[in-house]
Design a protein around this motif. Structure first.
Motif, mmCIF file in Angstrom:
data_model
loop_
_atom_site.group_PDB
_atom_site.id
_atom_site.type_symbol
_atom_site.label_atom_id
_atom_site.label_comp_id
_atom_site.label_asym_id
_atom_site.label_seq_id
_atom_site.Cartn_x
_atom_site.Cartn_y
_atom_site.Cartn_z
ATOM 1 N N GLY A 31 0.806 -0.839 -0.430
ATOM 2 C CA GLY A 31 -0.253 -0.071 0.078
ATOM 3 C C GLY A 31 0.619 1.364 -0.572
ATOM 4 N N GLU A 74 0.533 4.253 1.748
ATOM 5 C CA GLU A 74 1.260 4.793 3.330
ATOM 6 C C GLU A 74 2.137 3.059 3.353
ATOM 7 O OE1 GLU A 74 -2.375 3.657 2.905
ATOM 8 O OE2 GLU A 74 -2.881 5.889 2.726
ATOM 9 N N TYR A 101 -6.799 15.002 -3.170
ATOM 10 C CA TYR A 101 -6.413 13.744 -3.504
ATOM 11 C C TYR A 101 -4.882 14.521 -2.579
ATOM 12 C CZ TYR A 101 -2.275 10.740 -4.204
ATOM 13 O OH TYR A 101 -1.466 9.443 -4.628
ATOM 14 N N ARG A 115 -7.134 13.799 1.088
ATOM 15 C CA ARG A 115 -7.143 12.224 1.657
ATOM 16 C C ARG A 115 -5.857 11.419 1.818
ATOM 17 N NH1 ARG A 115 -9.684 11.147 -3.037
ATOM 18 N NH2 ARG A 115 -7.307 9.494 -3.200
ATOM 19 N N VAL A 116 -4.915 11.797 1.163
ATOM 20 C CA VAL A 116 -3.854 10.415 0.562
ATOM 21 C C VAL A 116 -2.689 11.071 2.449
ATOM 22 C CG1 VAL A 116 -1.451 10.124 -0.321
ATOM 23 C CG2 VAL A 116 -3.297 10.027 -1.935
ATOM 24 N N ASP A 118 -3.646 12.270 4.666
ATOM 25 C CA ASP A 118 -4.579 11.612 6.240
ATOM 26 C C ASP A 118 -4.378 10.655 6.512
ATOM 27 O OD1 ASP A 118 -5.671 15.070 6.587
ATOM 28 O OD2 ASP A 118 -7.160 14.325 5.985
ATOM 29 N N LYS A 119 -4.005 10.563 5.916
ATOM 30 C CA LYS A 119 -4.144 8.778 5.866
ATOM 31 C C LYS A 119 -2.144 8.310 5.687
ATOM 32 C CE LYS A 119 -5.840 5.078 3.339
ATOM 33 N NZ LYS A 119 -6.040 5.019 1.944
ATOM 34 N N LEU A 120 -1.908 9.365 5.077
ATOM 35 C CA LEU A 120 -0.243 8.866 5.790
ATOM 36 C C LEU A 120 0.450 9.200 7.007
ATOM 37 C CD1 LEU A 120 2.459 7.785 4.535
ATOM 38 C CD2 LEU A 120 2.634 10.030 3.702
ATOM 39 N N LEU A 130 -2.007 8.609 9.264
ATOM 40 C CA LEU A 130 -2.071 8.353 10.266
ATOM 41 C C LEU A 130 -1.550 7.262 10.676
ATOM 42 C CD1 LEU A 130 -5.932 8.830 10.276
ATOM 43 C CD2 LEU A 130 -4.449 9.892 11.587
ATOM 44 N N HIS A 131 -0.773 6.368 9.849
ATOM 45 C CA HIS A 131 0.347 5.456 9.284
ATOM 46 C C HIS A 131 1.329 5.450 9.493
ATOM 47 C CE1 HIS A 131 0.751 1.674 7.242
ATOM 48 N NE2 HIS A 131 2.207 2.300 7.317
ATOM 49 N N ALA A 136 -8.736 5.237 14.720
ATOM 50 C CA ALA A 136 -7.849 6.129 13.747
ATOM 51 C C ALA A 136 -7.645 4.159 12.443
ATOM 52 C CB ALA A 136 -6.485 6.558 13.929
ATOM 53 N N HIS A 137 -7.449 3.019 12.700
ATOM 54 C CA HIS A 137 -7.653 2.474 11.834
ATOM 55 C C HIS A 137 -8.248 1.382 12.181
ATOM 56 C CE1 HIS A 137 -5.818 0.735 15.886
ATOM 57 N NE2 HIS A 137 -5.499 -0.487 14.887
#
Length: 522
Positions: free
Chosen positions: A47, A49, A204, A207-208, A210-212, A214-215, A297-298
């Motif tokens: 993935g 992240e 984009y 969104r990306v 934010d996910k990155l 958090l990871h 968060a996950h």
């Protein structure tokens, strides 16, 4: 074979009585990897992240204190992604090993790297070209570049022009590179919007990123909690130099609750793994109905429960029971932190992507038979976690009314605890609490319009009892006052009952403060 009496005799395979235990050879032949080898290497399901986290692992192994994940855009179009660090860098031989497909080096016992494939497979899973430019304190800037179409055909790795290597390192001088460091550059990133307008590109990125964030915040939370390590995610326009976004990744501790969901936790159980020794299992129970990102968060409720494996302080699995039991809703508050032993043989096998752990069957047995220092079995822990969940379900009919959140003057840990217990009204100015000199017969004053509680500075030294004061001092007093007074700021009108309550609290608090100062005799 004689079966006259129904008995079958031994079968002799003719020609196999001269078995050779060593296979004889008559020379060697070099067989180049098939072109599809690169496709196999880069199709391991990294993935986005996970791939970036693998690059940051390399930065940590290099001793970096600052890592920047840099998205570069040209107007509406994203053009490159870079991971830049101020680590020790690499000399020419080390860089060649790092860029060799299948290249391996000796890893320190506490290193995050393991397999020697992450840089190539993670990068070329998401980009058509990978460039690495690096410099040590004693070596000149150097660089190597893999292009996917070239790697598929002849395995030739490009040598980056030294002048460009210097230019790229200079671009990040003091942000974060000083005397040494490494830049990993992705071009032709497959996930980037191809023909998007400005709005699509911005959506984009939000969104990306934010996910990155958090990871990285979750899987590297122990490193991010250290004062000498930072990760920054930034977006810059290559033509104007304007930085559109820049924020530091915050640690997301999956065990970072303010209060446990059950008294007496966390508890440490010890699982006997035979020759490997005893493995500590830190069993936690989260408070029910938590809205904290550390909890939510996950993953789903079923995915978040279970074992959290760490290897050298790096989280490598976030949830899951590894065959010990099936995930169930009523175990959603149960999380167990496990630091993998350095030498564990085949008991624990880390996936190449460092996003999961395969455990030998003995592990589940050892967990089931584990006990804590008081002789309590692991099954008792599961019972406590289930009990905390079911008790919270019984109270589910009681819905707490949203309140105005606490702000300046409240200790961060206190605000975190309130956030876990209370729903907050969105869009309202938080309630702050400050000290100032007011009349001696007044303990507090309220500024309803600006949401401020003023405390009487005259009583502060006595309440502190000789301790130093500060912005967030006396958290117990402030918490009690917030619980008493927050409704005052949430109502538009003061009725007779509210005014009487304020007068009552004022009178009693002043009497208590004066008694504390010795101004009132008992």
């Amino acid at each position: 074979m004689d079966d006259r009496d129904g008995v079958r005799g031994p079968v002799v395979r003719r020609g196999m009585t001269d078995w050779q235990f060593d296979v004889p050879t008559s020379g060697s032949k070099r067989l180049r990897p098939d072109a599809r080898y690169m496709d196999a290497l880069t199709s391991q399901g990294y993935g986005f992240e996970v791939a970036i986290a693998d690059l940051v692992d390399n930065s940590i192994d290099a001793g970096a204190q600052d890592v920047v994940v840099h998205f570069l855009r040209d107007g509406d179009h994203l053009v490159s992604l870079l991971v830049v660090d101020d680590g020790a860098g690499m000399d020419e031989s080390a860089l060649d090993v790092a860029m060799t497909v299948g290249g391996r080096r000796d890893y320190a016992a506490d290193a995050l790297g393991m397999f020697g494939t992450g840089l190539k497979s993670a990068s070329l899973s998401h980009a058509t070209a990978l460039t690495v430019v690096t410099k040590t304190k004693r070596s000149r800037p150097i660089g190597r570049r893999w292009r996917m179409e070239q790697a598929r055909t002849d395995f030739l790795c490009d040598i980056v022009e030294p002048d460009y290597a210097q230019t790229l390192l200079d671009r990040y001088a003091d942000r974060p590179i000083t005397w040494q460091g490494t830049v990993v550059r992705w071009d032709g990133v497959k996930d980037f919007p191809k023909h998007g307008d400005l709005g699509q590109t911005d959506r984009y990125l939000h969104r990306v990123i934010d996910k990155l964030g958090l990871h990285l915040g979750l899987y590297l939370h122990r490193f991010l909690a250290r004062p000498d390590f930072n990760i920054t995610i930034a977006v810059e326009d290559v033509r104007s130099g304007v930085v559109y976004m820049e924020y530091g990744v915050e640690p997301l501790d999956p065990f970072g609750y303010p209060m446990p969901g059950r008294p007496g936790y966390p508890r440490e159980f010890r699982a006997n793994l035979g020759d490997v020794g005893e493995l500590p299992l830190a069993a936690h129970i989260w408070p029910a109905k938590s809205s904290m990102p550390e909890y939510r968060a996950h993953g789903s409720v079923l995915e978040r429960q279970g074992f959290y494996f760490y290897r050298n302080d790096r989280l490598v699995q976030a949830g899951g029971w590894n065959g010990f039991r099936q995930p169930e809703q009523h175990f959603s508050l149960a999380r167990v932190a496990i630091d993998l032993p350095v030498h564990s043989g085949d008991l624990f096998r880390l996936t190449v992507k460092k996003a999961g752990v395969e455990t030998a069957p003995i592990f589940a047995v050892a967990v089931e038979e584990s006990a804590d220092g008081d002789g309590r079995a692991f099954v008792d822990y599961l019972g406590d976690a289930e009990g905390a969940y079911r008790e919270a379900r019984k109270r589910a009919g009681v819905e707490r009314k949203p309140v105005i959140p606490p702000g300046m003057g409240f200790e961060p840990a206190l605000r975190k605890a309130m956030d876990a217990e209370l729903p907050f009204v969105e869009g309202e100015e938080p309630v702050s609490i400050r000290w100032r000199f007011i009349d001696a017969d007044t303990f507090f004053e309220l500024d309803r319009e600006d949401h401020v509680i003023y405390l009487n500075q005259q009583y502060r030294p006595t309440l502190l009892g000789g301790r130093p004061g500060g912005l967030n001092d006396l958290p117990l007093l402030k918490a009690l006052l917030y619980l008493l007074l927050h409704k005052v700021f949430e109502s538009e009108m003061q009725g007779p009952r509210e005014r009487d309550n304020l007068a009552l609290w004022q009178s009693i608090l002043v009497a208590a403060a004066k008694s504390e100062m010795g101004l009132i005799e008992s």
